[in-house]
Design a protein around this motif. Structure first.
Motif, PDB file in Angstrom:
ATOM      1  N   ALA A 145     -35.008  30.556 -58.026  1.00  0.00           N
ATOM      2  CA  ALA A 145     -34.851  30.236 -59.447  1.00  0.00           C
ATOM      3  C   ALA A 145     -34.854  31.508 -60.288  1.00  0.00           C
ATOM      4  N   ASN A 146     -35.670  32.484 -59.895  1.00  0.00           N
ATOM      5  CA  ASN A 146     -35.754  33.750 -60.623  1.00  0.00           C
ATOM      6  C   ASN A 146     -34.440  34.513 -60.553  1.00  0.00           C
ATOM      7  N   TYR A 147     -33.923  34.687 -59.339  1.00  0.00           N
ATOM      8  CA  TYR A 147     -32.668  35.424 -59.173  1.00  0.00           C
ATOM      9  C   TYR A 147     -31.484  34.653 -59.757  1.00  0.00           C
ATOM     10  N   GLN A 148     -31.545  33.322 -59.714  1.00  0.00           N
ATOM     11  CA  GLN A 148     -30.465  32.514 -60.269  1.00  0.00           C
ATOM     12  C   GLN A 148     -30.363  32.722 -61.775  1.00  0.00           C
ATOM     13  N   ALA A 149     -31.505  32.652 -62.461  1.00  0.00           N
ATOM     14  CA  ALA A 149     -31.514  32.844 -63.915  1.00  0.00           C
ATOM     15  C   ALA A 149     -31.060  34.254 -64.283  1.00  0.00           C
ATOM     16  N   THR A 150     -31.522  35.245 -63.517  1.00  0.00           N
ATOM     17  CA  THR A 150     -31.145  36.636 -63.792  1.00  0.00           C
ATOM     18  C   THR A 150     -29.658  36.860 -63.557  1.00  0.00           C
ATOM     19  N   SER A 151     -29.161  36.372 -62.432  1.00  0.00           N
ATOM     20  CA  SER A 151     -27.746  36.560 -62.093  1.00  0.00           C
ATOM     21  C   SER A 151     -26.841  35.866 -63.100  1.00  0.00           C
ATOM     22  N   ASN A 152     -27.204  34.663 -63.503  1.00  0.00           N
ATOM     23  CA  ASN A 152     -26.388  33.930 -64.480  1.00  0.00           C
ATOM     24  C   ASN A 152     -26.308  34.678 -65.801  1.00  0.00           C
ATOM     25  N   SER A 153     -27.435  35.226 -66.235  1.00  0.00           N
ATOM     26  CA  SER A 153     -27.458  35.939 -67.513  1.00  0.00           C
ATOM     27  C   SER A 153     -26.626  37.214 -67.457  1.00  0.00           C
ATOM     28  N   LEU A 154     -26.792  37.994 -66.388  1.00  0.00           N
ATOM     29  CA  LEU A 154     -26.115  39.288 -66.305  1.00  0.00           C
ATOM     30  C   LEU A 154     -24.627  39.168 -66.008  1.00  0.00           C
ATOM     31  N   SER A 155     -24.209  38.028 -65.450  1.00  0.00           N
ATOM     32  CA  SER A 155     -22.780  37.853 -65.174  1.00  0.00           C
ATOM     33  C   SER A 155     -21.978  37.836 -66.463  1.00  0.00           C
ATOM     34  N   SER A 184     -29.604  39.547 -54.181  1.00  0.00           N
ATOM     35  CA  SER A 184     -30.933  38.991 -53.913  1.00  0.00           C
ATOM     36  C   SER A 184     -30.888  37.470 -53.958  1.00  0.00           C
ATOM     37  N   LEU A 185     -30.074  36.927 -54.854  1.00  0.00           N
ATOM     38  CA  LEU A 185     -29.935  35.478 -54.932  1.00  0.00           C
ATOM     39  C   LEU A 185     -29.360  34.922 -53.634  1.00  0.00           C
ATOM     40  N   THR A 186     -28.312  35.569 -53.133  1.00  0.00           N
ATOM     41  CA  THR A 186     -27.684  35.106 -51.892  1.00  0.00           C
ATOM     42  C   THR A 186     -28.674  35.141 -50.726  1.00  0.00           C
ATOM     43  N   LEU A 187     -29.414  36.246 -50.620  1.00  0.00           N
ATOM     44  CA  LEU A 187     -30.386  36.377 -49.537  1.00  0.00           C
ATOM     45  C   LEU A 187     -31.515  35.359 -49.667  1.00  0.00           C
ATOM     46  N   SER A 188     -31.992  35.172 -50.901  1.00  0.00           N
ATOM     47  CA  SER A 188     -33.113  34.241 -51.105  1.00  0.00           C
ATOM     48  C   SER A 188     -32.676  32.799 -50.873  1.00  0.00           C
ATOM     49  N   GLN A 189     -31.435  32.483 -51.211  1.00  0.00           N
ATOM     50  CA  GLN A 189     -30.936  31.130 -50.959  1.00  0.00           C
ATOM     51  C   GLN A 189     -30.821  30.865 -49.455  1.00  0.00           C
TER      52      GLN A 189
END
Length: 508
Positions: free
Chosen positions: A82-92, A448-453
């Motif tokens: 959830a952490n990396y998802q929120a970060t990745s979505n924002s920075l995209s 990090s999102l891909t790895l954590s998923q």
């Protein structure tokens, strides 16, 4: 004989009752096979023995097929995803504006290319200083650069506002889950005290805990009486029961409180004054914002207070350095909206007049109104254009001394941010480094999102194998239970027939 038949009837009846209970549990498992956080329930029975002689079975409390270690690892992984998802979505949203490095040089849309276009058009102007087309091209290229800088700066703040809005929303969701956990814990403690089964309520509580684990990183402990204690990853206890401890009053928005706020470039958490401070997250009157990490909440706090302000500082430093280096060579091409330079005594931007310059930057009205001033301002000479090309874009000045370094530390509203790279670069290199740095931050979150998923999927598979519901297994169990029920029913029917035969024989 009647005593033996009574025992047989009692044993078979207890078997029917236990089988019915097991069927109910199996049905509950199948019905919740798709429920997030649901843990397989196990129907338990025990053999009844008195005086060394068995007299059937009795049902005992239903339990959960918990694997505590895997469950804790899974919930921690939920927080990471959830952490990396929120970060990745924002920075995209930011990387989408920074151009494509795969495009042809000069048309990629990156800051370095846009600034390079200004350099190329100045070079053309130096060859044909009286060309109105060449003059206009410089101004047009400068406006394209400024537009890109403005858009990036505004996007940082838009994403910070989105993060703030998400923080307020997530705090509300956390409160709901904590309250649900507390309410269920109260019911569980009551049932445990009377020796009744609590499996269904425990499953509901774990469902709420699973949801909570995506919102914030948490740990938990279940006490002997069935109560559950929730703590953040750094040990701060989050209340689950609406009650007060000594001297602490509970707010009407218990347990966590925060408030909506407009996020602008001159506002930060914690801020330097009440006017420019973004509200923190409070618990019983104490600011616990720094204690709340992991999950979507932790991601948005970091985005709002660190990641995006750092990007703003990088862009402000680049924009102000570009403006000042041009002005130092006699061409005040880039100014604030009031026509001043960032850092000048008349500038209202802080600190050092640079915070927010990226949003406020514009091409000087002097040149937009009359592009010929690029050369006519120097009595028709190309000296200024030449100096800008040689020194504003270089690392040294005309006297051979080093170019003043771009600000790289003590940035942001609180003066606690840094660009993360050296300011001793050309403005073209600064543009490239800025874009690379921000792209690396976004790529890191995405990777990090891909790895954590992937890890979450693997852990979830292992957890489901040991604690989740397998519909196939449950249905096979149902078939076995049906056979057991039929067998016990047959025993009851046979005993009843024998009773009838016995009564008839006695009556005869």
């Amino acid at each position: 004989m009647s005593l033996g038949l009574n025992n047989a009837l009692s044993i078979a009846t207890s078997g029917l009752s236990a089988t019915q209970q097991a069927m109910a549990v199996a049905s509950q498992n199948v019905a919740n096979a798709g429920t997030s956080g649901y843990i397989k329930e196990i129907a338990n029975v025990q053999s009844n023995v008195a005086g060394g002689i068995g007299y059937g079975v009795s049902t005992v409390a239903t339990t959960l097929a918990t694997n505590d270690q895997l469950q804790r690892v899974l919930y921690a992984q939920n927080a990471d995803v959830a952490n990396y998802q929120a970060t990745s979505n924002s920075l995209s949203a930011i990387t989408a504006l920074q151009g494509s490095t795969s495009a042809d040089s000069g048309s990629s849309g990156t800051l370095s290319d846009l600034l390079g276009n200004v350099q190329s058009d100045l070079l053309s102007l130096s060859s044909t200083p009286t060309s109105s087309s060449a003059q206009s091209s410089v101004v047009s290229a400068a406006q394209s650069l400024v537009q890109s800088v403005n858009t990036l700066g505004k996007t940082y703040q838009n994403q910070r506002q989105s993060a703030q809005d998400s923080i307020v929303s997530t705090v509300s969701d956390i409160n709901t889950n904590l309250t649900t956990i507390g309410t269920l814990s109260t019911q569980i403690m009551t049932l445990k005290a009377s020796g009744q089964s609590t499996a269904d309520l425990e499953n509901q509580r774990f469902t709420a805990l699973s949801s909570l684990s995506s919102e914030i990183g948490v740990n938990w402990r279940v006490s002997g009486n069935g109560d559950m204690t929730i703590t953040t990853t750094n040990g701060t206890t989050l209340p689950t029961h609406n009650r007060t401890s000594a001297g602490e009053a509970v707010s009407s928005t218990w347990p966590l409180t925060t408030s909506s706020a407009e996020v602008t470039v001159d506002k930060a958490y914690p801020g330097t004054t009440t006017a420019n401070a973004i509200p923190g997250i409070m618990l019983n009157g104490r600011d616990v914002t720094s204690s709340l990490s992991g999950g979507s909440l932790g991601a948005n706090i970091t985005l709002r207070d660190t990641t995006l302000p750092t990007m703003q500082a990088q862009l402000d430093a680049f924009a102000s350095t570009t403006a000042n280096r041009f002005q130092a060579q006699g061409m005040t091409l880039f100014t604030t909206s009031t026509g001043t330079l960032p850092g000048s005594s008349s500038s209202t931007l802080t600190p050092a007049g640079t915070l927010g310059f990226a949003q406020d930057m514009q091409v000087s009205a002097t040149y937009t109104a009359d592009p010929s001033q690029l050369v006519n301002g120097s009595a028709g000479s190309t000296t200024t254009v030449t100096n800008v090309l040689q020194y504003a874009f270089g690392l040294t000045l005309a006297d051979g001394t080093a170019q003043p370094s771009s600000d790289s530390s003590s940035l942001g509203l609180n003066g606690n941010l840094s660009t993360g790279y050296s300011g001793n670069q050309t403005i073209l290199d600064l543009a490239t480094t800025l874009t690379s740095s921000q792209a690396a931050t976004a790529n890191s979150a995405s990777n990090s999102l891909t790895l954590s998923q992937t890890s979450q999927s693997n852990i979830s598979t292992s957890f489901n194998t040991s604690s989740g519901v397998s519909v196939d297994t449950e249905m096979a169990n149902v078939v076995s239970l049906q056979n057991a029920y039929a067998a016990n029913a047959k025993v009851v029917s046979t005993v009843q027939s024998m009773f009838s035969a016995l009564l008839n024989a006695v009556g005869s």
